[in-house]
Each structure stands twice: as C-alpha cells, then as structure tokens.
Design a protein around this motif. Sequence first.
Motif, PDB file in Angstrom:
ATOM      1  N   GLY A 297      -0.739  10.892 -12.126  1.00 53.18           N
ATOM      2  CA  GLY A 297      -0.601   9.817 -11.149  1.00 53.18           C
ATOM      3  C   GLY A 297      -1.879   9.461 -10.423  1.00 53.18           C
ATOM      4  N   VAL A 298      -2.927  10.269 -10.557  1.00 57.61           N
ATOM      5  CA  VAL A 298      -4.147  10.058  -9.771  1.00 57.61           C
ATOM      6  C   VAL A 298      -4.853   8.757 -10.167  1.00 57.61           C
ATOM      7  CG1 VAL A 298      -6.434  10.959  -9.239  1.00 57.61           C
ATOM      8  CG2 VAL A 298      -4.473  12.510  -9.320  1.00 57.61           C
ATOM      9  N   ILE A 299      -5.160   8.589 -11.447  1.00 57.82           N
ATOM     10  CA  ILE A 299      -5.885   7.387 -11.883  1.00 57.82           C
ATOM     11  C   ILE A 299      -5.048   6.123 -11.661  1.00 57.82           C
ATOM     12  CG2 ILE A 299      -6.868   6.199 -13.885  1.00 57.82           C
ATOM     13  CD1 ILE A 299      -7.851   8.895 -14.895  1.00 57.82           C
ATOM     14  N   PRO A 300      -3.764   6.082 -12.064  1.00 58.16           N
ATOM     15  CA  PRO A 300      -2.959   4.887 -11.751  1.00 58.16           C
ATOM     16  C   PRO A 300      -2.907   4.595 -10.253  1.00 58.16           C
ATOM     17  CG  PRO A 300      -1.859   6.198 -13.406  1.00 58.16           C
ATOM     18  CD  PRO A 300      -3.022   7.016 -12.924  1.00 58.16           C
ATOM     19  N   GLY A 301      -2.835   5.646  -9.422  1.00 64.47           N
ATOM     20  CA  GLY A 301      -2.808   5.428  -7.978  1.00 64.47           C
ATOM     21  C   GLY A 301      -4.069   4.759  -7.481  1.00 64.47           C
ATOM     22  N   LEU A 302      -5.225   5.188  -7.990  1.00 61.22           N
ATOM     23  CA  LEU A 302      -6.492   4.565  -7.604  1.00 61.22           C
ATOM     24  C   LEU A 302      -6.582   3.126  -8.124  1.00 61.22           C
ATOM     25  CD1 LEU A 302      -8.927   7.565  -8.211  1.00 61.22           C
ATOM     26  CD2 LEU A 302      -7.996   6.746  -6.034  1.00 61.22           C
TER      27      LEU A 302
ATOM     28  N   MET B 287      -4.029   1.153  -8.570  1.00 61.89           N
ATOM     29  CA  MET B 287      -3.153   0.379  -7.689  1.00 61.89           C
ATOM     30  C   MET B 287      -3.899  -0.028  -6.418  1.00 61.89           C
ATOM     31  SD  MET B 287       0.250   2.743  -8.107  1.00 61.89           S
ATOM     32  CE  MET B 287       1.242   1.936  -6.835  1.00 61.89           C
ATOM     33  N   ALA B 288      -4.654   0.910  -5.847  1.00 63.07           N
ATOM     34  CA  ALA B 288      -5.411   0.618  -4.630  1.00 63.07           C
ATOM     35  C   ALA B 288      -6.439  -0.481  -4.886  1.00 63.07           C
ATOM     36  CB  ALA B 288      -6.092   1.882  -4.125  1.00 63.07           C
TER      37      ALA B 288
ATOM     38  N   ALA C 108       0.822  -1.211   0.000  1.00 60.46           N
ATOM     39  CA  ALA C 108       0.000   0.000   0.000  1.00 60.46           C
ATOM     40  C   ALA C 108       0.857   1.262   0.000  1.00 60.46           C
ATOM     41  CB  ALA C 108      -0.931  -0.011   1.211  1.00 60.46           C
ATOM     42  N   SER C 109       2.034   1.182   0.591  1.00 61.31           N
ATOM     43  CA  SER C 109       2.902   2.365   0.667  1.00 61.31           C
ATOM     44  C   SER C 109       3.396   2.817  -0.704  1.00 61.31           C
ATOM     45  CB  SER C 109       4.093   2.092   1.587  1.00 61.31           C
ATOM     46  OG  SER C 109       5.061   1.260   0.960  1.00 61.31           O
ATOM     47  N   THR C 110       3.430   1.893  -1.681  1.00 63.56           N
ATOM     48  CA  THR C 110       3.895   2.275  -3.019  1.00 63.56           C
ATOM     49  C   THR C 110       2.964   3.287  -3.676  1.00 63.56           C
ATOM     50  OG1 THR C 110       2.754   0.413  -4.096  1.00 63.56           O
ATOM     51  CG2 THR C 110       5.014   0.031  -3.349  1.00 63.56           C
ATOM     52  N   ILE C 111       1.712   3.332  -3.219  1.00 65.47           N
ATOM     53  CA  ILE C 111       0.760   4.296  -3.795  1.00 65.47           C
ATOM     54  C   ILE C 111       1.195   5.722  -3.476  1.00 65.47           C
ATOM     55  CG2 ILE C 111      -1.671   4.987  -3.850  1.00 65.47           C
ATOM     56  CD1 ILE C 111      -2.382   2.151  -2.940  1.00 65.47           C
TER      57      ILE C 111
END
Length: 424
Positions: free
Chosen positions: A172-177, A179-180, A141-144
């Motif tokens: 980075g917003v959409i890739p971050g979501l 990833m989650a 989770a920290s990679t986000i």
Amino acid sequence: MATVLLVGFAVLLVLNVPVSFALALASLAALLYGGMPATLIIQKMTASMDSFVLLAVPFFLLSGHLMGRSGIARDIVDFADSLVGWLRGGLAHANIAAGTLMGGMTGSAVAEASSTGGALIPPMIAKGYDRPFTAAVTAAASTIAVMIPPSIPMIIFAVVTGVSVGDLFIAGVIPGLLMALALMFTSWIFAVRRGYQRGPRPSLAHIGRATRASVWGLIMPLVIIGSIRYGIATPTEASVVAVLYALFVGMYVYKTLTWSDVPGIIHDTAITTGIVMLMIAAASLYGLIVTREQIPQAAAQLIMELTTNPYLVLILILCVYLIAGMLLDLGANIIILVPVLWPLVKSLQIDPVQFGIVTVLGLAIGLITPPVGASLFVTCGIAKTNLLEGSKAAFPFIVALLAVTLLIIFVPAVATWLPYSAKG
C-alpha cells in the motif's frame, strides 16, 4: 436461501437498520429458511472471530486513538505545512500531506478526516478557500489512510482471503504516495484557476523545528512496516508494539496523556472494535449462504461469459466497487463482495496482492461519494457546507483516485513490486 438473504438485506437497509445487524438478521433468516440448525449458526459466528490476525484490529485502533489524543496531529499538520504550504494553494497541499502522514497513525479514513479537518478546514476558509472545496480535499485526502499501513480494511481483506497482511501493508505504500501526488496535482489545478494564494516560503530553520516536533509521529509507520519487513514481529505483534510506542510518546514525550485518560480511550476503541467484529461475525453467516448456493461460481461464470481478459475483469470489478461504495461502508463491502469475487480472481491468476490493493482503493472512493460517503459527510459538517455542494467539489478528486486505480490495474508492479522485492 439467496433470495431471502438479498431481499431481507435490502429491506432492512431501507428501514435504516445498521449494516452489521441487517447482514446478520438477513443471513439468519435465510439460514433458518434453509433448515440450518441454530447451534451451527452460533458456532460459525464465534469461530469467525477466533483469528490471530484479527487481534491486530483493536490494537491498531487503540494506538491510533492514543496518538490522536496525545496532540501529535497538530505537529504533523505543521510539518506538512512547512514542506508544501508554500506552493500555490498551499493549505490544500498541506491538507493532503497531513492526511498521508496521519494515515500511518490511524488506519481509519473517517478518523483522519475528522482530525485533519478540524485542524485545517477553519484556517483554509479564513484564507478564502471555498467551503465545498475544503470539505472535498480533506475527504479525498482521508482515503489515503486506508492505503498507508496500518490499514483496518486491509486486515479485513486478509481475513476474508488469507492473503498476507504484511504483503498488503507494504504494497500500500507506493499506491498511497501516488494517491497523494494525484490529489495534490488536482488541488494545484483548482488553486491556479481560483487564484488561491501561496503560503510563505519557510526557512530551513522552520522546517527543522517542524521536523523535530513531529519526528515521533513520523517514526510510527516506520516502526510498524520495519518490524514486519525484517521479521521482528508479525502484523498482530506489530500492532501491540504500536500501542506501547503510542503510550510512551503520549505519556513521556508529549506528556499529554495520563493513566486516567486510558480507560476512556480503551472504551472508545472497544466500541469501534465491536462494530468491526460484529460485522465479521455476521459475514460468516453470509459466507455460509454464498458457499451453499454456489454464488461465487455463478458470478464467475457470468463475468467469464463477458470476458476472460484479467484487465477487463478488474475494470468490471472496479465498476461494481464504485456502485457498492455509494451504498455501503468500505469494510462491509469487503466482507460481502470479496468472497464472491475471490474464486474468479484466483481462476484468472490475478495477483492476490494487486487485487487487494484495487479492492481497498476502489471501495475507498465510496468514502467521498454520496449517499454514504462517510468521510465527505464528516468534512462537510466541519466546513458547514451541504453534502450536494461537497459532492460536486469532490468529483475531480474522484477522477484522480480512479486514475491511480486504473494505473494499478494495468501496471500491477505499482502494487506488487515493493512487497515481493522486500522478500528477496
């Protein structure tokens, strides 16, 4: 010169010399071997740090320290738990949700792993979660944090390539979501197989209270992105706004910060900033050698002899990143690898924003892979489990993150749609 650089760098790493010092000493030896004057070396190092964009690094780090010290992390965790804690394996989902929200404050994966891990790993273990699993899910989770703005690695990438920091932040917003979501799906599979329990379903009143308590922390990423998106501030100016916002929240809303706390927080920030700046200064010498020895051209020629297909090239680059991530820190890898690969990327007309997101995400996976695996090392310490067991538990999460990276490679719009549509 290149041989002196590579051999010297490898020897110094084996001797456990810190990466920035190893890079600087090896580069210095190579440049002196090549007959470069010492005055030019000093000028190159100082000029590399004379950047308006780099001013964002200490300010974003400072804002993260201020928000972390204010106690807002506790409210973020409670808010995340109220949203997803009732799912099967609820605390694992809350861990990932908290990591996503905390990433918007810290911009640092290791800082997020430490704060979220300290808050959630002990209760997860108390509820019967396997220790290696708790370490793995927290580290993953920290990679986000390096994908959701503000992201220090994205700033470093922007300095190295000249790509817009604002575009990278928004991209980075959409890739971050994603990833989650990928990590939560993986956690759900674990929870079903191992019989991890659901948390209690919260009432609307409880969700409302958790939301009100955490609203100041949730606003911070919006302040950063909104000020950049609407042209109110540059990324560097937005970092100063973030510091002022964090000071206001800590001192006048939470009232957990006092002026006597500020010198210690600035001291911690200065140490971290010094590490980043020293690495960038050392990398300037490395870049001098790379340019002089025409290493990017040779690397591009080698890869283009294998394929000129942009998708396959990005996959080959991802493989390089995965190996490099096992050996060096994320920031160091960006500084060392991107200047070599950048001419190839431009020649194949690969979108620079897409390449930036693939680079940061591909190298972020190294945060949970041994032997470096900084985030996994931290969370294994909190969970009191050994790194080998934690690494085994992290493997499914690594696969999930790889799936998201491949999606960005084959569907560039995942990374590029939001920043380019924001520009109109």
